[in-house]
Write an enzyme that holds these catalytic residues in place. Structure first.
Site, mmCIF file in Angstrom:
data_model
loop_
_atom_site.group_PDB
_atom_site.id
_atom_site.type_symbol
_atom_site.label_atom_id
_atom_site.label_comp_id
_atom_site.label_asym_id
_atom_site.label_seq_id
_atom_site.Cartn_x
_atom_site.Cartn_y
_atom_site.Cartn_z
ATOM 1 N N ASP A 194 8.770 3.634 13.153
ATOM 2 C CA ASP A 194 9.181 2.776 14.104
ATOM 3 C C ASP A 194 10.765 2.399 13.845
ATOM 4 O OD1 ASP A 194 8.342 1.472 11.665
ATOM 5 O OD2 ASP A 194 6.989 0.042 12.997
ATOM 6 N N ASP A 199 0.994 -1.193 0.103
ATOM 7 C CA ASP A 199 -0.113 -0.029 0.090
ATOM 8 C C ASP A 199 0.863 1.366 0.090
ATOM 9 O OD1 ASP A 199 0.845 0.114 2.674
ATOM 10 O OD2 ASP A 199 -0.806 -1.144 3.281
ATOM 11 N N ASP A 235 1.309 5.107 1.410
ATOM 12 C CA ASP A 235 1.094 6.046 2.650
ATOM 13 C C ASP A 235 1.725 7.574 2.072
ATOM 14 O OD1 ASP A 235 -0.232 4.118 4.017
ATOM 15 O OD2 ASP A 235 1.528 3.674 4.738
HETATM 16 P P1 ATP Z 1 3.660 -3.036 5.093
HETATM 17 O O1 ATP Z 1 4.707 -3.581 4.017
HETATM 18 O O2 ATP Z 1 3.253 -4.316 5.973
HETATM 19 O O3 ATP Z 1 2.615 -2.086 4.755
HETATM 20 P P2 ATP Z 1 4.635 -0.710 6.486
HETATM 21 O O4 ATP Z 1 5.872 -0.457 6.939
HETATM 22 O O5 ATP Z 1 4.190 0.142 5.517
HETATM 23 O O6 ATP Z 1 4.521 -2.347 5.974
HETATM 24 P P3 ATP Z 1 2.133 -0.100 7.918
HETATM 25 O O7 ATP Z 1 1.317 -0.618 8.916
HETATM 26 O O8 ATP Z 1 1.375 0.183 6.255
HETATM 27 O O9 ATP Z 1 3.529 -0.702 7.699
HETATM 28 O O10 ATP Z 1 2.618 1.431 7.997
HETATM 29 C C1 ATP Z 1 3.014 2.523 7.564
HETATM 30 C C2 ATP Z 1 4.139 3.240 8.270
HETATM 31 O O11 ATP Z 1 3.665 3.795 9.464
HETATM 32 C C3 ATP Z 1 5.219 2.418 8.660
HETATM 33 O O12 ATP Z 1 6.327 2.331 7.563
HETATM 34 C C4 ATP Z 1 5.864 3.033 9.547
HETATM 35 O O13 ATP Z 1 6.531 4.450 9.286
HETATM 36 C C5 ATP Z 1 4.673 3.676 10.289
HETATM 37 N N1 ATP Z 1 4.178 2.836 11.491
HETATM 38 C C6 ATP Z 1 3.266 1.871 11.386
HETATM 39 N N2 ATP Z 1 3.050 1.154 12.399
HETATM 40 C C7 ATP Z 1 3.607 1.877 13.461
HETATM 41 C C8 ATP Z 1 3.716 1.694 14.685
HETATM 42 N N3 ATP Z 1 3.350 0.723 15.302
HETATM 43 N N4 ATP Z 1 4.871 2.293 15.490
HETATM 44 C C9 ATP Z 1 5.680 3.346 14.842
HETATM 45 N N5 ATP Z 1 5.354 3.641 13.368
HETATM 46 C C10 ATP Z 1 4.435 2.829 12.692
HETATM 47 MG MG MG Z 2 2.395 0.092 4.467
#
Ligand code: ATP
Ligand code: MG
Length: 508
Positions: free
Chosen positions: A196, A66, A68
Site C-alpha cells: 500500500d 510481526d 512478513d
Molecule cells: P503493522 O505494524 O500493523 O503490522 P504492517 O504494515 O506490517 O503494519 P500488515 O497488515 O502486517 O501491516 O501487512 C504487512 C504488509 O502487507 C504491509 O506492510 C503492506 O506492505 C502489505 N499490505 C497489508 N495490507 C495491505 C492492503 N490492504 N493493501 C496493500 N498492501 C497491504
Molecule cells: Mg505487519
C-alpha cells in the site's frame, strides 16, 4: 508482468539497493524465527526478503509487531521446506510457518496490487481476553444476526457485480474497482503493487542484508511521510481499507499523510460500506487495541472515517462534542493504550462498551426515567446500539455478550444489595464492569462513594466482606434471595424480550 495500474510508470522497475552500511537494520533486532525462515529459503535456492511493516519499523528503530517474508518460492514449495507450515487463504494463498505462538507469514511474490490478507476472514485471536459467559446469570439472549460470511470466490465469479474478469490476469474486480481475487505470482518488482504505502514496500534481502527500495520508501520513512504507491484514488478503490490503514499509520507512527494521499479520503470514505464487516472488525481492533487507540479515534474523526466505520459513534461525537461520555471514551482509550504498552490484557468487550456508551445512553434516555435502571431497558439499548454498528463491523458475539454483561452489571454495582454483592464480585465480568463504573464515576456519571465501597470490598477479608455487604444491604433494602434462580429467570425473560427502540439504565 507489468502492473495493471495506469500509473505504473510512477514506480521504476529497478530498485535502489541500499547496502548494509547505509541502513540501520541489524539482524540482532530481527526475530530468530523470521531469520530461520529467511535462511532456510535461501539455502533451498530461493530469494527471501523481509517485507512490510517490519522493515519500516526496524528502519525507525521500533520493535516490529510481526515479521512478513516475501519469496519467489511457490506456496507449495514453502510448505515442503517447513514441517510446521500451513497454507492459508481462499483467495490469496499464503504460507504460515508456526513457531509456538509465533507465526511467520511467507508470501510468494505476486503480480498485481491485491491486498495480501485482504478479504479473508481473520482468525479469532485467542490472546484476546474475554471469558465465556459463566452461567447466563445475566441476560444472555442471543443476538439475532450472525456475522456476515465472506463469500467464496466461485460465487463472486457468478455475481453480477463482477464486471471484469481477465483470465490472463486471474484478476477479478467489482464495479467500484475493488479487487476481489488475485492469484498470479510474479517477481519482486511486480510485488511492489500489492503493497500500500511506500514505507511498507521496503524489502530486506537476506542474501546480502541490503534493503531494496522501488519507490523512495526509505526517504519517506525518514521523513515520516505516508504516501500511497501509484494513483491514490485507484488504490483506495481497489481496497478501501487502505483509507483506514492510512489513519492507523498516522496514529501509530505519527506519520504525516502527504496531500495527494490524504485528499481522496473525504470523497471515497463511503466505499468502506462495501467492505466485508468481518474485515472491518479486524481493522477496528488494530485501530483501537494496539496501543494508539486514543489517537486513532482523533484521526478517524478528523478524516471523516469514523462516520463510515462506526456511524452511531461518530454521530454521537459530532452532536455531543466534549460531553461526559465522549471524554470518558477518550480517557478509556488512553487507559487501554497504557495497558497495551504494559503488556496487560485488553478486551474488545470493554472497547465496544466505551465506544457505544454515548449511543446506548441516548437510547436509554428515550425511555421514561423510572425505567432507566431496569436491566431489560439497558440491554435493549445495548442491542439497539449493537445492531446499529453491526452492518459495518461484525463484532464477534462473545464480545457483544461480554459488553451486555458489563452494562447489565452497572445497576447491581451502583446499588449493592446485601450478600448478592458478594456473588457480583465473583462474576466473570466483574472486573471489566467495575472498571467501567470507575470511569463513569470519574466523569460524573456514577457515584464516587460506591466505587470506593467496591474497592474496599475487593481488598477485604471474607469476614469483612460479609459485614460490609450486610451493612449496605440494610441501607439499600437488599434482601437475601433476590439473586435466586427464579429472580434470574425472570430477568432473563425480560431482557430477552425485544421491544424495539429504546432502553434504559444508569448510563447518563
Ligand atoms: P503493522 O505494524 O500493523 O503490522 P504492517 O504494515 O506490517 O503494519 P500488515 O497488515 O502486517 O501491516 O501487512 C504487512 C504488509 O502487507 C504491509 O506492510 C503492506 O506492505 C502489505 N499490505 C497489508 N495490507 C495491505 C492492503 N490492504 N493493501 C496493500 N498492501 C497491504
Ligand atoms: Mg505487519
Amino acid at each position: 508482468m507489468n502492473s495493471p495500474h495506469a500509473s505504473s510508470e510512477a514506480v521504476p522497475r529497478l530498485a535502489r539497493i541500499i547496502p548494509r552500511d547505509s541502513h540501520p537494520i541489524s539482524r540482532s533486532k530481527i526475530a530468530p524465527e523470521a531469520l530461520r525462515v529467511l535462511y532456510r529459503l535461501r539455502e533451498a535456492g530461493f530469494d527471501a526478503y523481509l517485507v512490510g511493516g517490519c522493515v519500516r519499523d526496524l528502519t525507525l528503530g521500533l520493535e516490529p509487531k510481526d515479521f512478513d517474508v516475501a519469496t519467489n518460492a511457490l506456496p507449495e514449495q514453502v510448505k515442503r521446506l517447513f514441517r510446521n507450515c500451513r497454507l492459508v487463504g481462499r483467495r490469496f494463498r499464503l504460507a504460515h510457518v508456526f513457531f509456538g505462538r509465533e507465526i511467520i507469514e511467507v508470501a510468494t511474490f505476486r503480480a498485481s496490487g491485491a491486498p495480501p490478507q485482504g478479504d479473508e476472514l481473520p482468525p479469532e485471536d485467542p490472546s484476546l481476553e474475554d471469558g465465556s459467559l459463566e452461567d447466563g446469570s445475566l441476560d444472555d439472549a442471543p443476538i439475532d444476526e450472525a456475522p456476515l460470511e465472506v463469500e467464496e470466490v466461485s460465487e463472486l465469479e457468478d455475481s453480477r457485480d463482477v464486471h471484469d474478469f481477465d483470465e490472463s490476469l486471474e484478476r477479478v474486480v467489482d464495479q467500484s474497482g475493488r479487487i476481489l481475487r488475485d492469484n498470479v505470482y510474479g517477481t519482486i518488482d511486480d510485488d511492489i503493487w500489492r503493497r500500500d504505502f511506500t514505507c511498507n514496500a521496503l524489502y530486506y534481502n537476506i542474501a546480502d542484508f541490503s534493503v531494496w527500495d522501488y519507490c523512495q520508501g526509505f526517504e519517506d520513512v525518514k521523513a515520516r511521510r505516508l504516501r500511497l504507491i501509484g494513483d491514490p484514488e485507484t488504490r483506495y478503490r481497489e481496497d478501501p481499507v487502505r483509507m483506514l490503514r492510512a489513519a492507523r499509520f498516522q496514529a501509530k507512527l505519527g506519520f504525516e499523510i502527504e496531500p495527494a494521499t490524504a485528499e481522496p479520503i473525504a470523497k471515497l470514505s463511503g466505499l468502506l460500506a462495501g467492505v466485508p464487516p468481518a474485515r472491518l472488525f479486524d481493522e477496528t481492533l488494530k485501530l483501537f487495541l494496539t496501543g494508539h487507540g486514543a489517537e486513532s479515534y482523533r484521526v478517524l474523526l478528523e478524516r471523516g472515517l469514523l462516520d463510515e466505520l462506526l456511524p452511531g459513534v461518530a454521530a454521537f461525537a459530532r452532536k455531543h462534542p466534549g460531553s461526559a461520555p465522549e471524554r470518558m471514551l477518550i480517557q478509556g482509550l488512553i487507559n487501554t493504550d497504557a495497558r497495551v504498552r504494559a503488556d496487560r490484557p485488553v478486551t474488545p468487550s470493554f472497547l465496544f462498551a466505551l465506544l457505544l456508551y454515548g449511543p446506548i445512553g441516548l437510547a436509554i434516555e428515550k425511555r421514561p426515567r423510572a425505567e432507566w435502571h431496569d436491566i431489560s431497558t439497558i440491554l435493549d439499548a445495548v442491542d439497539v446500539a449493537v445492531r446499529d454498528i453491526y452492518t459495518r463491523v461484525a463484532v464477534h458475539r462473545r464480545f457483544i455478550l461480554g459488553m451486555r454483561d458489563m452494562f447489565a452489571l452497572q445497576p447491581r454495582l451502583e446499588v449493592p444489595r446485601g450478600r448478592r454483592a458478594l456473588r457480583t464480585l465473583e462474576h466473570p465480568r466483574f472486573r471489566a464492569a467495575f472498571d467501567l463504573l470507575q470511569l463513569r464515576a470519574e466523569f460524573g456519571m456514577a457515584d464516587k462513594a460506591i466505587v470506593e465501597w467496591w474497592t474496599k470490598l475487593q481488598a477485604a477479608t471474607p469476614e469483612q466482606r460479609a459485614t460490609m455487604s450486610e451493612a449496605i444491604g440494610r441501607t439499600n433494602g437488599g434482601a437475601e434471595g433476590r439473586g435466586s434462580s427464579s429472580g434470574r429467570n425472570s430477568r432473563r425473560r425480560r431482557g430477552g424480550r425485544r421491544r424495539g427502540r429504546g432502553g434504559g439504565g444508569p448510563v447518563g
